[in-house]
Enzyme design. Structure first.
Site, PDB file in Angstrom:
ATOM      1  N   ASP A 232       0.837  -1.164  -0.027  1.00  0.00           N
ATOM      2  CA  ASP A 232      -0.098   0.111   0.052  1.00  0.00           C
ATOM      3  C   ASP A 232       0.945   1.224  -0.050  1.00  0.00           C
ATOM      4  OD1 ASP A 232      -2.140   1.799   0.095  1.00  0.00           O
ATOM      5  OD2 ASP A 232      -3.241   0.780   2.084  1.00  0.00           O
TER       6      ASP A 232
HETATM    7  C1  BGC Z   1      -4.804   3.581   0.071  1.00  0.00           C
HETATM    8  C2  BGC Z   1      -5.114   2.321  -1.295  1.00  0.00           C
HETATM    9  C3  BGC Z   1      -4.817   3.196  -2.382  1.00  0.00           C
HETATM   10  C4  BGC Z   1      -3.365   4.030  -2.443  1.00  0.00           C
HETATM   11  C5  BGC Z   1      -3.061   4.685  -3.734  1.00  0.00           C
HETATM   12  C6  BGC Z   1      -3.378   4.201  -0.200  1.00  0.00           C
HETATM   13  O1  BGC Z   1      -3.441   5.578   0.763  1.00  0.00           O
HETATM   14  O2  BGC Z   1      -4.926   2.714   1.175  1.00  0.00           O
HETATM   15  O3  BGC Z   1      -6.291   1.808  -1.302  1.00  0.00           O
HETATM   16  O4  BGC Z   1      -4.973   2.334  -3.414  1.00  0.00           O
HETATM   17  O5  BGC Z   1      -3.366   4.687  -1.236  1.00  0.00           O
HETATM   18  O6  BGC Z   1      -3.761   5.717  -3.912  1.00  0.00           O
END
Ligand code: BGC
Length: 756
Positions: A232
């Site tokens: 993530d």
């Molecule tokens: C989120 C993800 C997301 C990623 C990219 C993160 O903060 O938890 O779900 O895909 O950012 O935007």
């Protein structure tokens, strides 16, 4: 692209560079070895949040994301209980990605709804892992059949936003296996997502991004995952440990911050070359697959907007409909009240937020439905009100035949990055609803929210429609339902509790000192409320229709079955009303063998069936061995006891129309762990070891019985022996250590032979 050749040719430093992205959304290029092209990833699960690019393909920052279509969020789409609809949503998104040159769509999000307070519940599918998995599979297939990857996220146990990048979820293995992992497991095994995104949080002290058990042992070795694991965004702490654990790709890029660490680690033997090559290979394989499957296309925003409307209509859940207040009849004069009618809340905040193409509100479309006036009453984005606004709303209500209140949670109440602090609606909304009730007019409340709210006025209003976050076509979709142009068919993918204090994780949410104890264990959602026989506002699986359905003829392929063969269950469902409708037929399994601590019932099958008036269809479910199993770390895996199971079929988890018991036979016995501390009761409870205790340990047992002044093993003595460890025979009947040791060894053999 010759992947093996590239790996051979890349320097250690180049490989280390490849380990993280380039900027926010791309892979690195290593042109020296012919890696001239990158791939793009983009959020999100309910619409494209693609970064616009300039003529050189460089992202343009500052102006938000591209013009896109916002579909209903997962809280809504899961309530459709419609696998085909999920496939349709996936394939529409896949086509949009093709048109916009997005190679991997960052979704779906498969975390469980542990508490209604989690700020991201709107993006998550359900409190039930079976339902989440079943709905995720067609979505993933839909996207990937278009040649675009998905990223199931956030693996695993990311169930709150509070301290999400640091807190440790203290959760036992059975709970992980039965509740927090199965949706991922099903998605991996049945839909083969191209990528898996590890979560921010720690699990039992270890970051997901460094968790070898999770990313390698379970994901790859047990489930057979062959794709790429991405972090993530910002989930990496120790990159070297992460590579070793099976985390292939770090996102976003970090200007090569970890390159030196990785190079040093390989040079000094802390990280194997093989682990680094594996990660590099997984990245290159994804790049190759994505580039080769790009075929382009057209993103027809107007057509997709219509799809968003169609999908939204299938998701809304009619919670209450007293005296058939809905649908609105022709000519009825309606007062439309509440700021959400004008400015609907139709998507959640954070990484899933999209730049919507066309938003249709109720106010935009109301003229096309019937005589109606609009009075704001309260705003959609703040918890404030004025007496004038309230008075105007009450006046409009008094002059109408029926009152529709468009309520919900403002953006600031729920979003990615923070959790809700309570489960209430804004005070202004509850106050106005109470005042409208006093008019004596029939009241229907339409809710726009990503997670349950308390409804203190629940018993005073006539109708409640849960619209969730329904995407940009919410206005049309909601009015189609309210006016009966579409018969509602959504069912709850979560329980709506009466109050926050009733919820399973209440005491353990959001944790303290950076730890969150999953003290409710496997009892989340309806598993908890059913076990405790608690009243809830609306149970899991509930959803009304403008027609009625009758269930009959519950039949089984066999009343006695083996786990290997499973059992086929069928039931007839008839539309007994006068309009066409769709029923969500649900099947729950309850373990009545009495051998283990298990939920009262668990969803193990569902089908959505469309029925014309008077039409009957037979719905068939195939229950496999997993439908009966629980996870026993002691037995080393999934296990189902022989004995009785109740199969219940119905329209919700608490509206079970038909039930019958069936018997599982021929399965393995639950085996006790054998050592000095094994309790005699466990040996006596197991048919495999009981004879040994009764025959070969007769001397000891009889001696013990005499201590208790009984002649032999009576019920009383058996009860006394139940919690006695073998070692304690030393103290009670002076059994020498070597005798006990002999019995332990013999019992071990018996158990081993049985397992073989
Ligand atoms: C989120 C993800 C997301 C990623 C990219 C993160 O903060 O938890 O779900 O895909 O950012 O935007």
């Amino acid at each position: 692209m010759d992947i093996e050749k590239m790996i051979e040719e890349m320097t250690l430093e180049e490989k280390a560079t490849l380990m993280a992205g380039y900027g926010f959304w791309e892979t690195q290029k290593i042109e020296r070895v012919g890696l001239n092209e990158a791939i793009w990833v983009s959020d999100g699960p309910n619409g494209l949040r693609m970064q616009p690019v300039d003529e050189n393909g460089e992202p343009i920052w500052g102006n938000g994301s591209i013009d896109a279509v916002t579909f209903p969020s997962a809280c809504a789409t899961t309530a459709s209980f419609d696998r085909e609809l999920m496939h349709e949503l996936g394939s529409t998104l896949g086509k949009e990605c093709q048109a916009e040159k997005c190679h991997v769509l960052l979704g779906p999000a498969l975390n469980m709804k542990r508490s209604p307070l989690c700020g991201r519940n709107f993006e998550y599918m359900s409190e039930d892992p079976y339902l989440a998995g079943e709905m995720a599979v067609p979505y993933i297939k839909g996207v990937q059949e278009e040649g675009v990857g998905t990223s199931i996220k956030h693996f695993a146990a990311n169930n709150q936003e509070h301290e999400r990048m640091y807190e440790s979820n203290e959760v036992d293995e059975r709970t992980l296996r039965e509740i927090y992992l199965p949706a991922f497991e099903k998605a991996v095994k049945e839909a083969k997502p191209w990528t898996v995104m590890c979560s921010y949080n720690r699990i039992n002290g270890e970051y997901s991004s460094e968790n070898k058990w999770l990313l390698t042992d379970v994901l790859r070795k047990e489930w057979g995952y062959e794709g790429l694991v991405v972090s993530d965004w910002g989930a990496v702490s120790d990159r070297v440990k992460g590579i070793d654990a099976g985390l292939d790709w770090e996102m976003p890029g970090n200007d090569n911050a970890n390159v030196k660490q990785i190079v040093d680690a390989v040079e000094n033997g802390k990280l194997s070359q093989e682990a680094l090559d594996t990660a590099a290979r997984n990245i290159l394989k994804l790049v190759k697959k994505c580039r080769e499957s790009m075929k382009g296309g057209v993103f027809d925003r107007d057509a997709d907007h219509r799809k968003a409307v169609e999908i939204a209509r299938e998701c809304m859940v009619l919670l209450k409909n007293e005296e058939k207040v809905l649908p609105i009849r022709e000519g009825e004069k309606v007062a439309i009240i509440g700021g959400f009618a004008e400015k609907p809340r139709y998507q959640g905040g954070g990484s899933a937020f999209t730049n919507s193409h066309t938003i249709t509100s109720v106010v935009d479309v109301m003229d096309g439905y019937g005589p109606a006036v609009y009075a704001k009453g309260f705003p959609a984005d703040e918890d404030i009100y004025t007496d004038d606004d309230f008075d105007e709303a009450v006046k409009a209500a008094n002059e109408a035949d029926k009152v529709l209140v468009f309520a919900g949670l403002p953006d600031s109440f729920e979003s990615e990055s923070y959790d809700r602090s309570h489960m209430r609606l804004p005070v202004s909304q509850d106050l106005l609803i109470e005042r409208l009730v006093e008019t004596g007019k029939p009241i229907v409340v339409i809710l726009h929210n990503g997670s349950p709210v308390e409804m203190p006025w629940m018993n005073k209003v006539d109708g409640i429609l849960e619209a969730y976050l329904s995407g940009e076509g919410v206005g049309e979709a909601v009015m189609d339902i309210l006016y009966g142009r579409v018969n509602p068919s959504g069912h709850l993918a979560e329980t709506i509790p009466l109050r926050l204090e009733d919820t399973p994780a209440f005491i353990n949410f959001p944790g303290s000192e950076h730890k969150v104890y999953y003290g409710e264990r496997i009892y989340i959602g309806y598993r908890y409320y059913d076990k405790k026989k608690m009243n809830v506002a609306f149970p899991f699986g509930h959803g009304l229709s403008y027609t009625t359905f009758e269930y009959s003829n519950l039949t089984f392929s066999a009343k006695e079955f083996t786990a290997k063969d499973g059992v086929t269950v069928s039931v007839d469902v008839t539309n007994t009303g006068s309009v066409a409708g769709k029923e969500v037929v649900q099947l729950y399994v309850g373990d009545r063998t009495g051998t283990q601590d298990r939920p009262v019932r668990e969803l193990k099958g569902f089908e959505k069936v469309a029925l014309e008036p008077k039409e009957t269809k037979t719905v068939t479910f195939k229950l496999d061995e997993r439908s009966f199993q629980w996870y026993s770390p002691q037995q080393g895996g999934w296990f189902a006891a022989n004995g009785e199971y109740v199969i219940a079929v119905g329209s919700s988890s608490r509206d079970l129309r038909l039930k019958e018991r069936i018997t599982l036979v021929g399965g393995p016995e639950y085996l006790p762990e054998i050592n000095f501390d094994t309790q005699v009761g466990d040996l006596l409870a197991c048919p495999v070891t009981r004879p040994y205790v009764l025959n070969d340990m007769k001397d000891i047992v009889d001696k013990y019985a005499k201590v208790g002044e009984e002649e032999s093993l009576s019920t009383m003595i058996e009860a006394l022996l139940r919690y006695m460890p073998l070692r304690a025979f030393r103290n009670f009947v002076n059994a020498p250590n070597d005798v006990i040791e002999k019995h332990v060894e013999a019992l071990k053999k018996i158990v081993e032979n049985y397992s073989d």
